[in-house]
Design a protein around this motif. Sequence first.
Motif, PDB file in Angstrom:
ATOM      1  N   ALA A  95     -23.922   6.674   3.647  1.00 16.02           N
ATOM      2  CA  ALA A  95     -22.793   6.010   4.294  1.00 16.02           C
ATOM      3  C   ALA A  95     -21.881   6.999   5.010  1.00 16.02           C
ATOM      4  N   SER A  96     -21.695   8.172   4.425  1.00 16.57           N
ATOM      5  CA  SER A  96     -20.767   9.152   4.986  1.00 16.57           C
ATOM      6  C   SER A  96     -21.233   9.691   6.327  1.00 16.57           C
ATOM      7  N   TRP A  97     -22.536   9.616   6.612  1.00 18.80           N
ATOM      8  CA  TRP A  97     -23.045  10.159   7.868  1.00 18.80           C
ATOM      9  C   TRP A  97     -22.467   9.433   9.076  1.00 18.80           C
ATOM     10  N   PHE A  98     -22.045   8.217   8.897  1.00 18.21           N
ATOM     11  CA  PHE A  98     -21.521   7.438  10.015  1.00 18.21           C
ATOM     12  C   PHE A  98     -20.112   6.927   9.754  1.00 18.21           C
ATOM     13  N   GLY A  99     -19.400   7.613   8.863  1.00 20.64           N
ATOM     14  CA  GLY A  99     -17.994   7.309   8.659  1.00 20.64           C
ATOM     15  C   GLY A  99     -17.707   6.074   7.849  1.00 20.64           C
ATOM     16  N   ASN A 100     -18.693   5.583   7.101  1.00 23.34           N
ATOM     17  CA  ASN A 100     -18.488   4.404   6.271  1.00 23.34           C
ATOM     18  C   ASN A 100     -18.011   4.789   4.873  1.00 23.34           C
ATOM     19  N   ASP A 101     -17.333   3.872   4.204  1.00 23.97           N
ATOM     20  CA  ASP A 101     -16.957   4.064   2.814  1.00 23.97           C
ATOM     21  C   ASP A 101     -18.213   4.111   1.954  1.00 23.97           C
ATOM     22  N   PRO A 102     -18.109   4.676   0.755  1.00 25.12           N
ATOM     23  CA  PRO A 102     -19.269   4.688  -0.146  1.00 25.12           C
ATOM     24  C   PRO A 102     -19.766   3.273  -0.433  1.00 25.12           C
ATOM     25  N   ASN A 103     -21.049   3.154  -0.712  1.00 25.17           N
ATOM     26  CA  ASN A 103     -21.603   1.850  -1.071  1.00 25.17           C
ATOM     27  C   ASN A 103     -20.956   1.345  -2.351  1.00 25.17           C
ATOM     28  N   PRO A 104     -20.638   0.044  -2.437  1.00 30.49           N
ATOM     29  CA  PRO A 104     -20.059  -0.491  -3.673  1.00 30.49           C
ATOM     30  C   PRO A 104     -21.086  -0.509  -4.797  1.00 30.49           C
ATOM     31  N   GLN A 105     -20.623  -0.425  -6.010  1.00 29.90           N
ATOM     32  CA  GLN A 105     -21.516  -0.429  -7.162  1.00 29.90           C
ATOM     33  C   GLN A 105     -22.128  -1.804  -7.404  1.00 29.90           C
ATOM     34  N   ASP A 106     -21.318  -2.846  -7.219  1.00 37.74           N
ATOM     35  CA  ASP A 106     -21.806  -4.199  -7.507  1.00 37.74           C
ATOM     36  C   ASP A 106     -21.055  -5.189  -6.634  1.00 37.74           C
ATOM     37  N   ASP A 107     -21.628  -5.515  -5.487  1.00 36.63           N
ATOM     38  CA  ASP A 107     -21.015  -6.478  -4.567  1.00 36.63           C
ATOM     39  C   ASP A 107     -22.028  -7.592  -4.328  1.00 36.63           C
ATOM     40  N   PRO A 108     -21.768  -8.803  -4.827  1.00 35.89           N
ATOM     41  CA  PRO A 108     -22.743  -9.898  -4.716  1.00 35.89           C
ATOM     42  C   PRO A 108     -23.023 -10.332  -3.279  1.00 35.89           C
ATOM     43  N   THR A 109     -22.182  -9.924  -2.332  1.00 38.02           N
ATOM     44  CA  THR A 109     -22.405 -10.314  -0.931  1.00 38.02           C
ATOM     45  C   THR A 109     -23.413  -9.390  -0.243  1.00 38.02           C
ATOM     46  N   TRP A 110     -23.721  -8.241  -0.856  1.00 37.79           N
ATOM     47  CA  TRP A 110     -24.667  -7.303  -0.248  1.00 37.79           C
ATOM     48  C   TRP A 110     -26.096  -7.704  -0.604  1.00 37.79           C
ATOM     49  N   THR A 111     -26.991  -7.617   0.389  1.00 36.37           N
ATOM     50  CA  THR A 111     -28.400  -7.952   0.180  1.00 36.37           C
ATOM     51  C   THR A 111     -29.274  -6.701   0.062  1.00 36.37           C
ATOM     52  N   ASN A 112     -28.668  -5.529   0.185  1.00 38.84           N
ATOM     53  CA  ASN A 112     -29.371  -4.259   0.034  1.00 38.84           C
ATOM     54  C   ASN A 112     -28.414  -3.271  -0.598  1.00 38.84           C
ATOM     55  N   GLU A 113     -28.901  -2.375  -1.443  1.00 37.22           N
ATOM     56  CA  GLU A 113     -28.022  -1.430  -2.122  1.00 37.22           C
ATOM     57  C   GLU A 113     -27.335  -0.479  -1.152  1.00 37.22           C
ATOM     58  N   ASN A 114     -28.032  -0.081  -0.090  1.00 41.49           N
ATOM     59  CA  ASN A 114     -27.461   0.833   0.892  1.00 41.49           C
ATOM     60  C   ASN A 114     -26.868   0.050   2.057  1.00 41.49           C
ATOM     61  N   TRP A 115     -25.862   0.637   2.709  1.00 43.62           N
ATOM     62  CA  TRP A 115     -25.158  -0.031   3.806  1.00 43.62           C
ATOM     63  C   TRP A 115     -26.066  -0.326   4.997  1.00 43.62           C
ATOM     64  N   LEU A 116     -27.114   0.495   5.190  1.00 44.13           N
ATOM     65  CA  LEU A 116     -28.019   0.337   6.327  1.00 44.13           C
ATOM     66  C   LEU A 116     -29.460   0.517   5.870  1.00 44.13           C
ATOM     67  N   LYS A 117     -30.312  -0.392   6.324  1.00 40.92           N
ATOM     68  CA  LYS A 117     -31.751  -0.254   6.139  1.00 40.92           C
ATOM     69  C   LYS A 117     -32.403  -0.439   7.495  1.00 40.92           C
TER      70      LYS A 117
END
Length: 326
Positions: free
Chosen positions: A73-95
């Motif tokens: 996430a830090s490579w593109f200025g994003n906050d760290p990935n959340p530990q447990d967010d039910p709205t996310w469909t992938n653990e990492n911010w980008l796939k």
Amino acid sequence: YKTTCKQHDVVFVSQNPNYQKRNPMIPHQLTATTTTATNPVNMPEPINNVIHTTTTNIKVIPNDKLYVSEPEASWFGNDPNPQDDPTWTNENWLKSRFHFSFAEYYNPKNTKFGVLRVLNDDLVQPGRGFGEHPHHNMEIVTYIVNGQLQHEDSTGNSQSLGRGSIQFMSAGYGIEHSEVNPSVDKPLRFIQTWIAPNDYDLKPNYGGYDASSEDIVENKNTVRHLASSVQDDDHKTPVKLNQDVDCHASELELGQSVNLDLREDRQAYLLCIEGSLKVNGKQMNKYDAAEIVGNGQPLTIEASGVEETENGQVAHFLMFSMKRVE
């Protein structure tokens, strides 16, 4: 911070002092600006060797053969990935699924298909995206599969586009933009394609076609002609590109099919976006691609399986066709 993608000779300049040292993956897309390129792209020579055959050649590329990238996430200025967010469909911010060599993935046997240089299938989680970055001397087409893509650029353009919409940029001598998923609870998926232009250092151009006003029911089981060459006066399409490339898309209900002509001097790259397809009888599943060499006979593309989407239960494909080359 500045980094260069060696495969495409494109510079990404970060304006964010909080950015960490990053992998040489380039953020996708670009913006309309007249900024002069700081590092012009070394483009390949024009491809003129036309080949001929009497049979339609369809080579399916299974999705498990694609390179999958999940950058920090830090490579593109994003906050760290959340530990447990039910709205996310992938653990990492980008796939990202890379169809050709890109960023940290390099395969000398898989650098292009005709004039296609990049085709990335990207899944971006809510509230994440790419900071301002430049591109040069590329025609870039972005097709939104689901969610919303928010674009802003240095010339004041701001646009949010949803499913079935298409964003295009002629990077020319240099343009910059940013792009994010503005939703707080829905992922964004888009297909981004980079196409080598037929001329270099053109005036940058940005545009977006919003498909939200189209009739969803009426569009099913038909083919949408989304892009064509600026020199093609026979077809009126939402996008005009500085290259001899056509882009078609379709959503098909189960068992329905469409035909697409592919002249013997053309080749095509087809992506099964959702559901599953049969292309002239050859099976394709979700995320699969196909390299197709025409013989002048129509391609018959049938929905052999469907899935639930924003537009109901459909199979869904995107196809780029171009001059046939070795």
